[in-house]
Motif scaffolding. Sequence first.
Motif: not given
Ligand code: NAP
Length: 244
Positions: A31-37, A58-62, A114-116, A138-140, A155-157, A183-185, A188-190
Amino acid sequence: MEKVALVTGASRGIGKACALRLAECGYDIVVNYNSNEAKAQEVVSAIEALGQKAVAIKANTADLKEVQNMFREAHKAFGRLDVLVNNAGIVDDAYLLMINEDSLARSLDINIKGYFHCAQQAALKMMSKKQGVIINVSSVSSVLAVEGQGVYSATKGAVNSMTATLAKELAPRGIRVNAVAPGFIETEMLDAIPEDKKEEYLKAIPMHRLGKASEVADVVAQLCSDAFAYVTGQVIVLDGGLSL
Ligand code: NAP
């Protein structure tokens, strides 16, 4: 020995759902994470409750050094790697003239570099066994123009193009590479999208609802399975018909 999957950004949202779904399929999970242990540890506990092993790393993928360290730690913990889900990503919407240099760099660093970084480290491990699966999230927005998402969609292209190229390069090594383009999922990203904009998007989705992270995870798990053993380099769009 159980198969092992590493999911980036698995502390919440789509990454968390993928980690849990793959655990249900019998994988041990990194389980990789960046900030939220704390959230990442909750995911570890949920996986253990399913009877699988898990570690949070924990790892910043960048950051290449942090990624290299994560794969070393993962290898110490489990000794093998079968699946990488490249999921960690950010969105920071801005119209062209409002795009800020720091945000631009951050998006390119996390969503592309980060993906590379992770694909490279995973391929190194998988090549020796001549088997493995990489799934890029990726993303729609990679195939549909959404105003304000110029940087994000670029970036998603890039993720779609890298999926095709890496699939071709790695196929002779027994590694499949595919992408999902949600698409829209509901994650928290939304949260950053204003309610009136969300209503507008809902009207544009033929299924008239947002997707669930678990629905993305179901497709990811299928792509990892032998049901898709002859599929590589593809981008599967799951968007309730939004892009049609
Ligand atoms: P989210 O709820 O914002 O969660 C993002 C996750 O990425 C968190 O676990 C965060 O970790 C982690 N993260 C962010 N920056 C990071 C870094 N530099 N290194 C390591 N981890 C990092 O996002 P999500 O909606 O699940 O999206 C996940 C993926 O789906 C993304 O690639 C997004 O572009 C794609 N996507 C999402 C949607 C959508 O509608 N939600 C639609 C299309 C595509 P921390 O909690 O530790 O910060």
